[in-house]
Design a protein around this motif. Structure first.
Motif, short mmCIF file in Angstrom:
data_model
loop_
_atom_site.label_atom_id
_atom_site.label_comp_id
_atom_site.label_asym_id
_atom_site.label_seq_id
_atom_site.Cartn_x
_atom_site.Cartn_y
_atom_site.Cartn_z
N LEU A 62 -3.07 -6.03 1.10
CA LEU A 62 -2.49 -4.71 1.37
C LEU A 62 -3.58 -3.67 1.63
O LEU A 62 -3.42 -2.79 2.47
CB LEU A 62 -1.62 -4.29 0.19
CG LEU A 62 -0.36 -5.12 -0.05
CD1 LEU A 62 0.38 -4.62 -1.29
CD2 LEU A 62 0.57 -5.06 1.16
N ASN A 63 -4.68 -3.79 0.91
CA ASN A 63 -5.80 -2.88 1.15
C ASN A 63 -6.43 -3.13 2.52
O ASN A 63 -6.79 -2.19 3.24
CB ASN A 63 -6.86 -3.04 0.06
CG ASN A 63 -6.58 -2.18 -1.16
OD1 ASN A 63 -6.12 -1.05 -1.02
ND2 ASN A 63 -6.86 -2.72 -2.34
N THR A 64 -6.57 -4.39 2.88
CA THR A 64 -7.16 -4.72 4.18
C THR A 64 -6.31 -4.19 5.33
O THR A 64 -6.83 -3.69 6.33
CB THR A 64 -7.32 -6.26 4.32
OG1 THR A 64 -8.14 -6.74 3.24
CG2 THR A 64 -7.96 -6.62 5.64
N LEU A 65 -4.99 -4.26 5.17
CA LEU A 65 -4.08 -3.77 6.21
C LEU A 65 -3.83 -2.27 6.11
O LEU A 65 -3.05 -1.73 6.90
CB LEU A 65 -2.75 -4.52 6.12
CG LEU A 65 -2.81 -6.04 6.34
CD1 LEU A 65 -1.44 -6.67 6.12
CD2 LEU A 65 -3.32 -6.36 7.74
N HIS A 66 -4.45 -1.62 5.13
CA HIS A 66 -4.30 -0.17 4.91
C HIS A 66 -2.85 0.23 4.63
O HIS A 66 -2.45 1.38 4.89
CB HIS A 66 -4.82 0.62 6.12
CG HIS A 66 -6.27 0.36 6.41
ND1 HIS A 66 -7.29 0.87 5.63
CD2 HIS A 66 -6.87 -0.38 7.39
CE1 HIS A 66 -8.47 0.48 6.12
NE2 HIS A 66 -8.23 -0.30 7.19
N ILE A 67 -2.08 -0.71 4.09
CA ILE A 67 -0.69 -0.39 3.74
C ILE A 67 -0.65 0.48 2.49
O ILE A 67 0.18 1.39 2.38
CB ILE A 67 0.11 -1.69 3.52
CG1 ILE A 67 0.21 -2.46 4.84
CG2 ILE A 67 1.50 -1.40 2.96
CD1 ILE A 67 0.92 -3.79 4.71
N LEU A 68 -1.58 0.23 1.57
CA LEU A 68 -1.59 1.03 0.34
C LEU A 68 -1.94 2.48 0.61
O LEU A 68 -1.58 3.37 -0.17
CB LEU A 68 -2.57 0.43 -0.67
CG LEU A 68 -2.18 -0.94 -1.25
CD1 LEU A 68 -3.20 -1.38 -2.28
CD2 LEU A 68 -0.80 -0.88 -1.87
N SER A 123 -5.51 2.30 -4.78
CA SER A 123 -5.47 0.87 -4.49
C SER A 123 -4.77 0.08 -5.59
O SER A 123 -4.89 -1.14 -5.67
CB SER A 123 -6.89 0.33 -4.31
OG SER A 123 -7.65 0.54 -5.50
N ARG A 124 -4.03 0.75 -6.44
CA ARG A 124 -3.34 0.11 -7.55
C ARG A 124 -1.85 0.01 -7.25
O ARG A 124 -1.24 0.96 -6.77
CB ARG A 124 -3.56 0.92 -8.84
CG ARG A 124 -2.89 0.32 -10.06
CD ARG A 124 -3.23 1.13 -11.30
NE ARG A 124 -2.50 0.67 -12.47
CZ ARG A 124 -2.84 -0.37 -13.20
NH1 ARG A 124 -3.92 -1.06 -12.89
NH2 ARG A 124 -2.14 -0.74 -14.25
N VAL A 125 -1.26 -1.17 -7.55
CA VAL A 125 0.17 -1.39 -7.32
C VAL A 125 0.93 -1.45 -8.64
O VAL A 125 2.04 -0.90 -8.74
CB VAL A 125 0.39 -2.69 -6.51
CG1 VAL A 125 1.87 -2.98 -6.35
CG2 VAL A 125 -0.28 -2.58 -5.16
N LEU A 126 0.34 -2.11 -9.65
CA LEU A 126 1.02 -2.17 -10.94
C LEU A 126 1.20 -0.78 -11.53
O LEU A 126 0.40 0.13 -11.27
CB LEU A 126 0.21 -3.04 -11.91
CG LEU A 126 0.42 -4.56 -11.82
CD1 LEU A 126 -0.48 -5.26 -12.81
CD2 LEU A 126 1.87 -4.93 -12.06
N ALA A 127 2.28 -0.62 -12.32
CA ALA A 127 2.60 0.66 -12.97
C ALA A 127 2.91 1.74 -11.95
O ALA A 127 2.64 2.92 -12.19
CB ALA A 127 1.47 1.10 -13.89
#
Length: 308
Positions: free
Chosen positions: A153-159, A171-175
């Motif tokens: 997700l970071n590589t694709l810049h989706i985050l 760059s965090r998804v949890l929580a």
């Protein structure tokens, strides 16, 4: 000349009515009795008890008593309305994602799977053989900060986009809300796929052939034939997904944070930690009323004859 009177005409025979014995007429009711008893004992009586609890006042030490304190409903709604909005938003987002993911898979199983159909159905049902809690905990590993999913997700810049929308934090998804929605989508996806597959499987394939004979493109055939005929499955799947997702608290507890609490978490906390039973009961009835109103409006707007 003697006139002979004609004999009186016999009364006309009416239709013969065969009366069923009383015992036979009661058979359907005897068959329904176990289900009625089950609903009364495990649904009606708990609902009545919860309703009485919601209008009680008191404390755990002094005891609770019914005082018809309806102000509890307003206080609960006023204090916890963000959790209600958050629950409906997360459940609605998860339902839409389940529909977008589940419809193509259901279409594939119904029309393209061939001899692999049973195997794919088993794979869809397989998660039910694992505990709901274990499946949710597995997502903590999947969405871990150093895991491959976050890296992709970071590589694709989706985050970057989801962080701008407020669904992730850097760059965090949890929580984050995204983690909660991912958990809801995964856990309730089979509830969307199975009704869709059942509805699509009932469609006569000759209708697609007829549409092709009338020079309809595959896209037109799907829009004019397949999707309208599968609407009962769409409505059933969305209801089976949205209703339990709106009251879920496991995903928000394990995958979220204090900022992603859903109303189910509040109800669980009020019942088991705070021990404020009237507020918890009031929150439960408010959630049930909101979902019931939304479901009623949705079914009427959908206009499917199988469900109305």
């Amino acid at each position: 000349m003697t006139v002979t009177e004609a004999p009186p005409a016999a009364p006309e025979a009416g239709p013969v009515v065969h009366k069923r014995p009383v015992r036979k007429r009661l058979v359907p009711y005897w068959l329904l009795l176990p289900g009625i008893v089950w609903l009364v004992v495990f649904f009606a009586l708990p609902m009545i008890y919860q309703a009485s609890t919601s209008v009680q006042t008191g404390s755990l030490e002094e005891g609770f008593r019914v005082t018809w304190h309806f102000q509890t409903y307003w206080e609960a709604l006023h204090e916890y309305y963000p959790q209600f909005i958050r629950s409906l938003l997360y459940a609605g987002t998860a339902t839409i994602l389940c529909l977008l993911l589940g419809y193509p898979l259901s279409y594939l199983i119904a029309f393209k799977a061939g001899r692999w159909r049973n195997l794919v159905l088993i794979l869809v049902i397989a998660p039910f053989f694992t505990s709901f809690l274990i499946r949710t905990l597995a997502w903590k590993t999947i969405l871990a900060d150093g895991g491959p999913v976050v890296g992709v997700l970071n590589t694709l810049h989706i985050l970057d986009v989801t962080s701008w929308l407020g669904w992730t934090e850097g760059s965090r998804v949890l929580a984050t809300p995204m983690a909660v929605v991912c958990g809801l989508t995964y856990n309730f996806l089979p509830f969307m796929i199975l009704p869709l597959y059942t509805s699509l499987e009932r469609i006569d394939g000759r209708l697609h052939e007829a549409a092709g004979d009338l020079y309809a493109t595959p896209a037109t055939t799907f829009r004019k034939v397949t999707f309208p005929l599968s609407m009962p499955g769409v409505v059933s799947g969305t209801l089976l997904t949205f209703i339990p997702a709106a009251g879920d608290y496991v995903n928000s507890e394990l995958l979220g944070s204090t900022d992603t609490k859903m109303v189910g978490s509040v109800i669980q906390s009020q019942f088991l930690r705070v021990l404020d039973y009237p507020t918890a009961a009031a929150l439960s009835f408010i959630l049930m009323a909101i979902v019931l109103i939304m479901v009623t409006v949705y079914i009427r707007r959908a206009g499917t004859e199988d469900l109305v």
